[in-house]
Design a protein around this motif. Structure first.
Motif, PDB file in Angstrom:
ATOM      1  N   GLY A  41     -27.538 -18.368  16.721  1.00 57.32           N
ATOM      2  CA  GLY A  41     -26.461 -17.638  17.380  1.00 57.32           C
ATOM      3  C   GLY A  41     -26.915 -16.799  18.558  1.00 57.32           C
ATOM      4  O   GLY A  41     -28.068 -16.377  18.662  1.00 57.32           O
ATOM      5  N   ALA A  42     -25.957 -16.535  19.457  1.00 57.82           N
ATOM      6  CA  ALA A  42     -26.233 -15.801  20.684  1.00 57.82           C
ATOM      7  C   ALA A  42     -26.683 -14.372  20.413  1.00 57.82           C
ATOM      8  O   ALA A  42     -27.530 -13.832  21.126  1.00 57.82           O
ATOM      9  CB  ALA A  42     -24.988 -15.805  21.574  1.00 57.82           C
ATOM     10  N   ARG A  46     -29.978 -12.630  21.950  1.00 57.35           N
ATOM     11  CA  ARG A  46     -29.883 -11.405  22.761  1.00 57.35           C
ATOM     12  C   ARG A  46     -30.767 -10.301  22.188  1.00 57.35           C
ATOM     13  O   ARG A  46     -31.410  -9.553  22.931  1.00 57.35           O
ATOM     14  CB  ARG A  46     -28.434 -10.952  22.836  1.00 57.35           C
ATOM     15  CG  ARG A  46     -28.205  -9.787  23.773  1.00 57.35           C
ATOM     16  CD  ARG A  46     -26.741  -9.599  24.067  1.00 57.35           C
ATOM     17  NE  ARG A  46     -26.525  -8.601  25.104  1.00 57.35           N
ATOM     18  CZ  ARG A  46     -25.390  -8.452  25.769  1.00 57.35           C
ATOM     19  NH1 ARG A  46     -24.367  -9.253  25.503  1.00 57.35           N
ATOM     20  NH2 ARG A  46     -25.266  -7.524  26.690  1.00 57.35           N
ATOM     21  N   ASP A  62     -24.845 -24.259  22.739  1.00 63.81           N
ATOM     22  CA  ASP A  62     -23.867 -23.235  22.362  1.00 63.81           C
ATOM     23  C   ASP A  62     -23.442 -22.431  23.594  1.00 63.81           C
ATOM     24  O   ASP A  62     -24.290 -21.816  24.262  1.00 63.81           O
ATOM     25  CB  ASP A  62     -24.480 -22.293  21.327  1.00 63.81           C
ATOM     26  CG  ASP A  62     -23.571 -21.118  21.021  1.00 63.81           C
ATOM     27  OD1 ASP A  62     -22.410 -21.358  20.659  1.00 63.81           O
ATOM     28  OD2 ASP A  62     -24.021 -19.967  21.195  1.00 63.81           O
ATOM     29  N   PRO A  63     -22.142 -22.388  23.926  1.00 63.90           N
ATOM     30  CA  PRO A  63     -21.694 -21.704  25.149  1.00 63.90           C
ATOM     31  C   PRO A  63     -22.037 -20.222  25.176  1.00 63.90           C
ATOM     32  O   PRO A  63     -22.381 -19.677  26.228  1.00 63.90           O
ATOM     33  CB  PRO A  63     -20.170 -21.922  25.149  1.00 63.90           C
ATOM     34  CG  PRO A  63     -19.947 -23.109  24.274  1.00 63.90           C
ATOM     35  CD  PRO A  63     -21.034 -23.073  23.237  1.00 63.90           C
ATOM     36  N   ASP A  64     -21.951 -19.552  24.033  1.00 67.84           N
ATOM     37  CA  ASP A  64     -22.247 -18.121  24.007  1.00 67.84           C
ATOM     38  C   ASP A  64     -23.729 -17.865  24.285  1.00 67.84           C
ATOM     39  O   ASP A  64     -24.081 -16.898  24.979  1.00 67.84           O
ATOM     40  CB  ASP A  64     -21.860 -17.524  22.656  1.00 67.84           C
ATOM     41  CG  ASP A  64     -20.353 -17.511  22.430  1.00 67.84           C
ATOM     42  OD1 ASP A  64     -19.606 -17.496  23.433  1.00 67.84           O
ATOM     43  OD2 ASP A  64     -19.931 -17.539  21.261  1.00 67.84           O
ATOM     44  N   THR A  65     -24.579 -18.721  23.750  1.00 70.02           N
ATOM     45  CA  THR A  65     -26.010 -18.577  24.022  1.00 70.02           C
ATOM     46  C   THR A  65     -26.304 -18.879  25.488  1.00 70.02           C
ATOM     47  O   THR A  65     -27.068 -18.165  26.147  1.00 70.02           O
ATOM     48  CB  THR A  65     -26.825 -19.512  23.120  1.00 70.02           C
ATOM     49  OG1 THR A  65     -26.553 -19.205  21.750  1.00 70.02           O
ATOM     50  CG2 THR A  65     -28.319 -19.343  23.375  1.00 70.02           C
ATOM     51  N   ARG A  66     -25.676 -19.908  26.004  1.00 71.02           N
ATOM     52  CA  ARG A  66     -25.914 -20.268  27.399  1.00 71.02           C
ATOM     53  C   ARG A  66     -25.404 -19.194  28.359  1.00 71.02           C
ATOM     54  O   ARG A  66     -25.947 -19.017  29.456  1.00 71.02           O
ATOM     55  CB  ARG A  66     -25.281 -21.622  27.725  1.00 71.02           C
ATOM     56  CG  ARG A  66     -25.866 -22.772  26.911  1.00 71.02           C
ATOM     57  CD  ARG A  66     -25.432 -24.123  27.441  1.00 71.02           C
ATOM     58  NE  ARG A  66     -26.034 -24.423  28.743  1.00 71.02           N
ATOM     59  CZ  ARG A  66     -27.273 -24.861  28.914  1.00 71.02           C
ATOM     60  NH1 ARG A  66     -28.069 -25.037  27.867  1.00 71.02           N
ATOM     61  NH2 ARG A  66     -27.716 -25.116  30.122  1.00 71.02           N
ATOM     62  N   ALA A  67     -24.387 -18.466  27.956  1.00 74.23           N
ATOM     63  CA  ALA A  67     -23.877 -17.392  28.807  1.00 74.23           C
ATOM     64  C   ALA A  67     -24.925 -16.306  29.028  1.00 74.23           C
ATOM     65  O   ALA A  67     -24.900 -15.597  30.045  1.00 74.23           O
ATOM     66  CB  ALA A  67     -22.616 -16.792  28.182  1.00 74.23           C
ATOM     67  N   LEU A  68     -25.859 -16.186  28.099  1.00 77.19           N
ATOM     68  CA  LEU A  68     -26.915 -15.186  28.240  1.00 77.19           C
ATOM     69  C   LEU A  68     -27.876 -15.508  29.387  1.00 77.19           C
ATOM     70  O   LEU A  68     -28.607 -14.634  29.854  1.00 77.19           O
ATOM     71  CB  LEU A  68     -27.714 -15.074  26.935  1.00 77.19           C
ATOM     72  CG  LEU A  68     -26.957 -14.625  25.696  1.00 77.19           C
ATOM     73  CD1 LEU A  68     -27.864 -14.681  24.472  1.00 77.19           C
ATOM     74  CD2 LEU A  68     -26.392 -13.230  25.889  1.00 77.19           C
TER      75      LEU A  68
END
Length: 361
Positions: A41-42, A46, A62-68
């Protein structure tokens, strides 16, 4: 730099034990104490980033992880994001880096890039408006008078998954030997076309005239690895103000490479077609067609490399000498990457010859 971390997201489609083994092996080789952590998970990624340790992250899909990847902060300059799949370029925070598309083995290069760019920082200087139009300059310690320049052109069959980080270790080694190392990135033809690649290399070389550093423009060597070897000879032939051209395991017969389909059709794809469809492109770009180039050359080839490359290099040297070029040929034990490995005997032979040619004592 003595510590680093590698973070692998659980969604990455690869054997996690294998990734961990590869990562630990490279950390050990670099003499870095490191951790390899599989996280879910993101939020977990983080949290790890907040530790401030130099980091390589394999983010997965995972989009949330990639957003990081685009998240700014103190961690960014110490982070290299690596996608094992061919994702194309992804936006990252200022100072961070993104590599992609090299498979499991590419994790080695990502770790190497993360370590070397922090151990031996370079000054990045743009020579054009695009994100791939830059050079990274490393100077010798206490360079208080003009020093010779080693321009570095990476290979990778002219494909965008391979980038200037391939030459990091050589740049560091050359700076320690008394050279100004100018490691060029350039647009590759798979995304931008062959003309863009050729013009970028020429512009990157010309940009040395505007670099605010003690560089001796009368002692410039252009070193190119693999596909970069072809680019080195092309720019030396076109530019005219190069003291030495050094193809390292270079692709020096483009017509032959097209005919034999080397690199799963890499030559044909890069130049925009087979030799009989775009003969003028081959005539301008093929080292075999450009002899004599009128510049002294040091042609280096590993004896344990691909047999077609050995053939191309041997025949190129014979053709260049027959045409009147001043060419020294070095063929010694080593594979395709020994020519850019500072620990390899083949590189030591090359570096000594380079120092002699450019009068480094």
């Amino acid at each position: 730099m003595s510590a680093a971390q590698v973070i692998v997201a659980t969604g990455v489609r690869a054997d996690h034990d294998l990734l961990a083994t590869v990562a630990r092996g490279e950390l050990d080789r670099l003499g870095v104490t490191g951790t390899v952590t599989i996280v879910d998970g993101a939020a977990a990624v983080r949290e790890r980033l907040a530790a401030g340790t130099p980091t390589v992250v394999v983010p997965g899909r995972d989009p949330d992880t990639r957003a990081l990847m685009a998240l700014d902060g103190p961690h960014a300059a110490a982070t290299v994001w690596y996608d094992i799949e061919v994702t194309g370029p992804a936006p990252v925070a200022p100072g961070a880096a993104h590599l992609y598309g090299r498979g499991v083995w590419g994790l080695v290069w990502a770790i190497r890039h993360a370590v070397l760019r922090l151990r031996h920082p370079a000054t990045r200087i743009g020579y054009g408006p695009g994100p791939e139009q830059y050079g990274e300059l490393r100077l010798p310690p206490a360079a208080d008078q003009p020093v010779p320049v080693a321009v570095l052109l990476h290979g990778g069959f002219w494909r965008s998954v391979w980038a200037a980080d391939l030459m990091d270790a050589l740049a560091v080694d050359l700076a320690a030997r008394g050279f100004a190392a100018w490691n060029l990135e350039y647009r590759r033809p798979d995304r931008s076309g062959w003309a863009a690649t050729v013009s970028d290399v020429a512009a990157g070389l010309s940009a040395l005239s505007d670099v605010d550093a003690p560089v001796d423009l009368d002692r410039v060597a252009v070193l190119g690895h693999s596909a970069g070897g072809q680019l080195a000879l092309r720019v030396a032939a076109d530019h005219g103000r190069v003291a030495l051209a050094v193809p390292l395991a270079g692709v020096l017969d483009l017509a032959g490479g097209d005919g034999r389909g080397i690199g799963t059709g890499a030559v044909t794809a890069a130049l925009g077609g087979p030799r009989y469809e775009v003969p003028e492109v081959y005539a301008a770009s093929d080292p075999m067609a450009r002899v004599p180039i009128g510049v002294p050359q040091l042609v280096v080839q590993g004896a344990d490399d691909d047999l077609d490359l050995i053939d191309f290099n041997r025949r190129y040297v014979a053709a260049a000498r027959a045409a009147g070029d001043d060419v020294r040929y070095v063929e010694e034990p080593g594979d395709h990457f020994s020519v850019i490995d500072p620990a390899a005997p083949l590189w030591h032979t090359t570096a000594d010859a380079l120092a002699t040619a450019l009068k480094i004592t």
